[in-house]
Write an enzyme that holds these catalytic residues in place. Sequence first.
Site, PDB file in Angstrom:
ATOM      1  N   HIS A   1       0.827  -1.213   0.000  1.00 58.79           N
ATOM      2  CA  HIS A   1       0.000   0.000   0.000  1.00 58.79           C
ATOM      3  C   HIS A   1       0.860   1.262   0.000  1.00 58.79           C
ATOM      4  CE1 HIS A   1       0.263   1.148   4.355  1.00 58.79           C
ATOM      5  NE2 HIS A   1       0.293  -0.147   4.590  1.00 58.79           N
TER       6      HIS A   1
ATOM      7  N   GLU B   1      -5.202   1.950   3.006  1.00 54.24           N
ATOM      8  CA  GLU B   1      -5.086   0.725   3.806  1.00 54.24           C
ATOM      9  C   GLU B   1      -5.132   1.028   5.294  1.00 54.24           C
ATOM     10  OE1 GLU B   1      -3.211  -2.318   6.261  1.00 54.24           O
ATOM     11  OE2 GLU B   1      -2.449  -0.299   5.904  1.00 54.24           O
ATOM     12  N   GLU B   2      -4.462   2.097   5.698  1.00 54.25           N
ATOM     13  CA  GLU B   2      -4.290   2.351   7.130  1.00 54.25           C
ATOM     14  C   GLU B   2      -5.614   2.571   7.862  1.00 54.25           C
ATOM     15  OE1 GLU B   2      -1.769   1.718   8.633  1.00 54.25           O
ATOM     16  OE2 GLU B   2       0.005   2.097   7.404  1.00 54.25           O
TER      17      GLU B   2
ATOM     18  N   ASP C   1       3.392  -6.200   3.488  1.00 46.20           N
ATOM     19  CA  ASP C   1       2.982  -5.118   4.390  1.00 46.20           C
ATOM     20  C   ASP C   1       3.385  -5.416   5.828  1.00 46.20           C
ATOM     21  OD1 ASP C   1       1.904  -2.789   5.379  1.00 46.20           O
ATOM     22  OD2 ASP C   1      -0.157  -3.515   5.390  1.00 46.20           O
TER      23      ASP C   1
ATOM     24  N   HIS D   1       4.071   3.128  12.654  1.00 45.90           N
ATOM     25  CA  HIS D   1       3.133   4.221  12.919  1.00 45.90           C
ATOM     26  C   HIS D   1       3.730   5.304  13.819  1.00 45.90           C
ATOM     27  CE1 HIS D   1      -0.685   1.562  12.037  1.00 45.90           C
ATOM     28  NE2 HIS D   1       0.189   1.596  11.032  1.00 45.90           N
TER      29      HIS D   1
END
Length: 486
Positions: free
Chosen positions: A299, A345-346, A374, A445
């Site tokens: 992604h 995606e997140e 991923d 993240h």
Amino acid sequence: MVSGLLFLYAIGLLGFSSAGVTNNRIDKFGLNNDGSCKLPDVLLKEIHGYQPIVNKIVDKVVNGEFAGQTWDRLAELVDTFGSRVAGSVQLEKAIDFVIEKMQADGLENVHTENASVPHWVRGYESAQLVKPFSKNLPLLGLGSSIGTPRGGIIAEVLAVESFSEFDKISEEKVRGKIVVFCPPWEGYGRTVVYRSQAASVASRKGAVAALVRSITPFSIGSPHTGQQHYQDGVKKIPVACITVEDAQMLLRKYRRGDKMEIHLEMEDRPMGSVISRNSIGELVGTIYTNTSVVVVSGHLDSWDVGVGAMDDGGGALISWKALTYLKAMGLRPRRTIRAILWTGEEEGLYGGAAYKEAHKLQEQKEFNFFFESDIGTFEPRGLDFVGNADAECIFREIVKLMSPLNATEFETPTDGGPDISHWTTRGFPGASLLNKNEKYFWFHHSAGDTMAVEDPRNLDKCAALWAAAAYVVADLSINIPKDIQE
């Protein structure tokens, strides 16, 4: 049954003949009594015959003319556009960049397909412990969180280690408090539920905000963000992650009976949905162009902290560049290999969901196999696999070909990867990258997700593995078996 299969293979009725593919199908192999695979010798010979091609791909990508190019292009992407959160101008400009460069690489059928994604904007964020002493609490609001009223809120702290501990506390004690959840790290899958559910759990008992220990096994004072979801019927309250160190400190103090107050101010705001795009390029097959497609994917979007080099710029780049390198080497398989760089995606796999909906009428004929990266692009170990027993038997042999990369490990997870789970959970075969990613969640993240965590040679190895595995699956004279469940 085994001897019958061997006979059918010998005369070419299951997809083999002296000229190649005849009907591109496969019947059941079954398993030996001990659970081991029993593939026909002619199929084993065909798979093992790809070793020289795999060796060539690895040599060219890791040691030859393509060495370092994947890292260079990834660095250009993140240095030019920075973070690429869904709904942002940076993401859409990055998509335009990818499409332009895919075309320059000579990939075919380069285009985008629309996907509706949430647009959430991070504003000013601040948390201060104001009683019993003053301390700044670094934090990151969680995706879809609302903000506080102007000027913020000041409230007493209630800290717990788990949801079960919180369940035992009365609503009267929770009402009007800022609830801090400080769960121990028990792996991402078990611990991340606190990030996704903390706001709703706290709100049901009248809390005014929730703060969560960052979902990471290691910290040097850096908060981590991620998506959270308000449950139906609950009052929405602000929610953010704080550092591991601060969460543990607040929990210790609360258990000692210390009265604490936090001043929390967040100007975060959901903005509704906007249109983004999945980015697509192909290496068109020599025989099967629009059917039996092999998808390689990662992604392109990221969170708005760091630059998304690791999550998931690396996975997106190896999917794109795998096709570039195969084309440059003149390796064009029987089936089309399609690179898809997912969007959104997140926030909840929005790019994959949109693609599934757009292709649902022809998906059984269109798709043969899905790859997704991923979970980092560190030194590769092998490949995860999800699919039926017959497909697993075939794919185990393909993974053995990756010995030049010392990447022959094989594992069987539940879904194969986030975006491709739209297909793999329903019976389509798929695989994801196994790599030495023990430190992945250190940076995940957070502001630490930068090019500093990407090693050029390891990224080359991942790209070589991706290109080689996709090529073999796409060129086999049979489809990978699948059992589709609607």
